[in-house]
Design a protein around this motif. Structure first.
Motif, PDB file in Angstrom:
ATOM      1  N   UNK A 292       0.838  -1.204   0.000  1.00  0.00           N
ATOM      2  CA  UNK A 292       0.000   0.000   0.000  1.00  0.00           C
ATOM      3  C   UNK A 292       0.874   1.256   0.000  1.00  0.00           C
ATOM      4  N   UNK A 293       1.876   1.273   0.865  1.00  0.00           N
ATOM      5  CA  UNK A 293       2.757   2.446   0.930  1.00  0.00           C
ATOM      6  C   UNK A 293       3.549   2.619  -0.373  1.00  0.00           C
ATOM      7  N   UNK A 294       3.923   1.505  -0.997  1.00  0.00           N
ATOM      8  CA  UNK A 294       4.615   1.590  -2.291  1.00  0.00           C
ATOM      9  C   UNK A 294       3.719   2.259  -3.338  1.00  0.00           C
ATOM     10  N   UNK A 295       2.464   1.827  -3.404  1.00  0.00           N
ATOM     11  CA  UNK A 295       1.530   2.406  -4.371  1.00  0.00           C
ATOM     12  C   UNK A 295       1.291   3.882  -4.040  1.00  0.00           C
ATOM     13  N   UNK A 296       1.090   4.170  -2.763  1.00  0.00           N
ATOM     14  CA  UNK A 296       0.837   5.558  -2.366  1.00  0.00           C
ATOM     15  C   UNK A 296       2.028   6.457  -2.711  1.00  0.00           C
ATOM     16  N   UNK A 297       3.240   5.941  -2.525  1.00  0.00           N
ATOM     17  CA  UNK A 297       4.431   6.726  -2.868  1.00  0.00           C
ATOM     18  C   UNK A 297       4.493   7.013  -4.365  1.00  0.00           C
ATOM     19  N   UNK A 298       4.059   6.062  -5.166  1.00  0.00           N
ATOM     20  CA  UNK A 298       4.094   6.238  -6.624  1.00  0.00           C
ATOM     21  C   UNK A 298       3.094   7.284  -7.109  1.00  0.00           C
ATOM     22  N   UNK A 299       1.984   7.429  -6.398  1.00  0.00           N
ATOM     23  CA  UNK A 299       0.933   8.340  -6.863  1.00  0.00           C
ATOM     24  C   UNK A 299       0.751   9.546  -5.932  1.00  0.00           C
ATOM     25  N   UNK A 300       1.706   9.775  -5.039  1.00  0.00           N
ATOM     26  CA  UNK A 300       1.603  10.894  -4.100  1.00  0.00           C
ATOM     27  C   UNK A 300       1.530  12.217  -4.869  1.00  0.00           C
ATOM     28  N   UNK A 301       0.652  13.122  -4.446  1.00  0.00           N
ATOM     29  CA  UNK A 301       0.497  14.407  -5.147  1.00  0.00           C
ATOM     30  C   UNK A 301       1.810  15.192  -5.314  1.00  0.00           C
ATOM     31  N   UNK A 302       2.729  15.085  -4.376  1.00  0.00           N
ATOM     32  CA  UNK A 302       3.999  15.807  -4.488  1.00  0.00           C
ATOM     33  C   UNK A 302       4.782  15.391  -5.734  1.00  0.00           C
ATOM     34  N   UNK A 303       4.623  14.129  -6.129  1.00  0.00           N
ATOM     35  CA  UNK A 303       5.328  13.637  -7.311  1.00  0.00           C
ATOM     36  C   UNK A 303       4.730  14.207  -8.602  1.00  0.00           C
ATOM     37  N   UNK A 304       3.534  14.769  -8.489  1.00  0.00           N
ATOM     38  CA  UNK A 304       2.834  15.266  -9.674  1.00  0.00           C
ATOM     39  C   UNK A 304       2.618  16.781  -9.616  1.00  0.00           C
ATOM     40  N   UNK A 305       3.426  17.456  -8.800  1.00  0.00           N
ATOM     41  CA  UNK A 305       3.286  18.906  -8.626  1.00  0.00           C
ATOM     42  C   UNK A 305       3.415  19.656  -9.951  1.00  0.00           C
ATOM     43  N   UNK A 306       4.298  19.201 -10.821  1.00  0.00           N
ATOM     44  CA  UNK A 306       4.517  19.882 -12.107  1.00  0.00           C
ATOM     45  C   UNK A 306       3.853  19.157 -13.273  1.00  0.00           C
ATOM     46  N   UNK A 307       2.983  18.209 -12.958  1.00  0.00           N
ATOM     47  CA  UNK A 307       2.317  17.426 -14.006  1.00  0.00           C
ATOM     48  C   UNK A 307       1.103  18.177 -14.546  1.00  0.00           C
ATOM     49  N   UNK A 308       0.584  17.674 -15.648  1.00  0.00           N
ATOM     50  CA  UNK A 308      -0.624  18.263 -16.225  1.00  0.00           C
ATOM     51  C   UNK A 308      -1.828  17.947 -15.334  1.00  0.00           C
ATOM     52  N   UNK A 309      -2.907  18.660 -15.545  1.00  0.00           N
ATOM     53  CA  UNK A 309      -4.127  18.404 -14.770  1.00  0.00           C
ATOM     54  C   UNK A 309      -4.612  16.973 -14.971  1.00  0.00           C
ATOM     55  N   UNK A 310      -4.504  16.476 -16.201  1.00  0.00           N
ATOM     56  CA  UNK A 310      -4.945  15.102 -16.495  1.00  0.00           C
ATOM     57  C   UNK A 310      -4.106  14.096 -15.710  1.00  0.00           C
ATOM     58  N   UNK A 311      -2.779  14.313 -15.661  1.00  0.00           N
ATOM     59  CA  UNK A 311      -1.906  13.399 -14.919  1.00  0.00           C
ATOM     60  C   UNK A 311      -2.197  13.472 -13.421  1.00  0.00           C
ATOM     61  N   UNK A 312      -2.465  14.664 -12.933  1.00  0.00           N
ATOM     62  CA  UNK A 312      -2.814  14.822 -11.508  1.00  0.00           C
ATOM     63  C   UNK A 312      -4.111  14.087 -11.187  1.00  0.00           C
ATOM     64  N   UNK A 313      -5.075  14.190 -12.106  1.00  0.00           N
ATOM     65  CA  UNK A 313      -6.358  13.518 -11.914  1.00  0.00           C
ATOM     66  C   UNK A 313      -6.188  11.998 -11.881  1.00  0.00           C
ATOM     67  N   UNK A 314      -5.387  11.472 -12.802  1.00  0.00           N
ATOM     68  CA  UNK A 314      -5.138  10.025 -12.835  1.00  0.00           C
ATOM     69  C   UNK A 314      -4.439   9.580 -11.557  1.00  0.00           C
ATOM     70  N   UNK A 315      -3.460  10.340 -11.103  1.00  0.00           N
ATOM     71  CA  UNK A 315      -2.754   9.998  -9.855  1.00  0.00           C
ATOM     72  C   UNK A 315      -3.726   9.999  -8.677  1.00  0.00           C
ATOM     73  N   UNK A 316      -4.632  10.980  -8.645  1.00  0.00           N
ATOM     74  CA  UNK A 316      -5.622  11.045  -7.562  1.00  0.00           C
ATOM     75  C   UNK A 316      -6.555   9.838  -7.622  1.00  0.00           C
ATOM     76  N   UNK A 317      -6.938   9.444  -8.848  1.00  0.00           N
ATOM     77  CA  UNK A 317      -7.808   8.268  -8.990  1.00  0.00           C
ATOM     78  C   UNK A 317      -7.100   7.008  -8.487  1.00  0.00           C
ATOM     79  N   UNK A 318      -5.813   6.876  -8.804  1.00  0.00           N
ATOM     80  CA  UNK A 318      -5.049   5.721  -8.331  1.00  0.00           C
ATOM     81  C   UNK A 318      -4.924   5.740  -6.814  1.00  0.00           C
TER      82      UNK A 318
END
Length: 170
Positions: A25-51
């Motif tokens: 669980x922590x591995x998955x959460x680390x992969x999709x943590x919002x901080x990792x997507x700070x400079x990502x597009x809105x679509x990528x942020x949305x997908x990370x949030x869904x994950x």
């Protein structure tokens, strides 16, 4: 779409290594943590949030023995029919009546010892139910497991009632 077990790379069975579940669980959460997507597009942020949301739901489901058992039944094509199937063995129905009477008596008498005894009885019954469910799931009898999960649902809800009564006395 992968199921909850596949998401965390765990065997699809009732017995779950909770340490492995936590790590996955922590591995998955680390992969999709919002901080990792700070400079990502809105679509990528949305997908990370869904994950992240999906991982949270999967984790809660697999962490709870009750939810995990229900999920395994559903994965194997057996609907719990919680709204439509209220059939229970007569002995279990009789036990429910005894527990309800004990709860009513304990509340009326404001008796914390009686509530504690009822709580211990329910914990024991829950432990036995989980063992029976595990046995049915391991033997691939998902229909019987679903019946036992419905009984466990009652135990879970009734245990909450007892806990609320205990809290009210304090």
């Amino acid at each position: 779409m992968q199921n909850h077990f596949e998401l965390f790379h765990l065997p699809q069975q009732f017995a779950v290594d909770l340490g492995a579940l936590d790590r996955a669980y922590h591995d998955v959460q680390n992969q999709v943590h919002p901080d990792r997507f700070a400079n990502a597009s809105d679509a990528e942020k949305r997908v990370a949030m869904q994950w992240a949301t999906r991982a949270n739901e999967a984790y809660k489901t697999l962490k709870s023995p009750f939810k995990r058992a229900a999920y395994l039944c559903e994965l194997n094509g057996v609907d719990l029919e919680v709204e439509s199937n209220t059939a229970m063995p007569v002995a279990f129905l009789m036990q429910q009546m005894e527990w309800r009477e004990a709860l009513d008596d304990a509340r009326a008498g404001k008796d914390p010892h009686a509530l504690d005894a009822l709580d211990r009885s329910l914990r024991s019954e829950r432990k036995d139910a989980l063992a029976a469910i595990a046995m049915q799931l391991d033997s691939q009898d998902f229909t019987q497991a679903a019946s036992l999960v419905r009984q466990l649902m009652f135990l879970e809800k009734f245990s909450e009632e007892v806990a609320n009564a205990q809290d009210a006395l304090m």
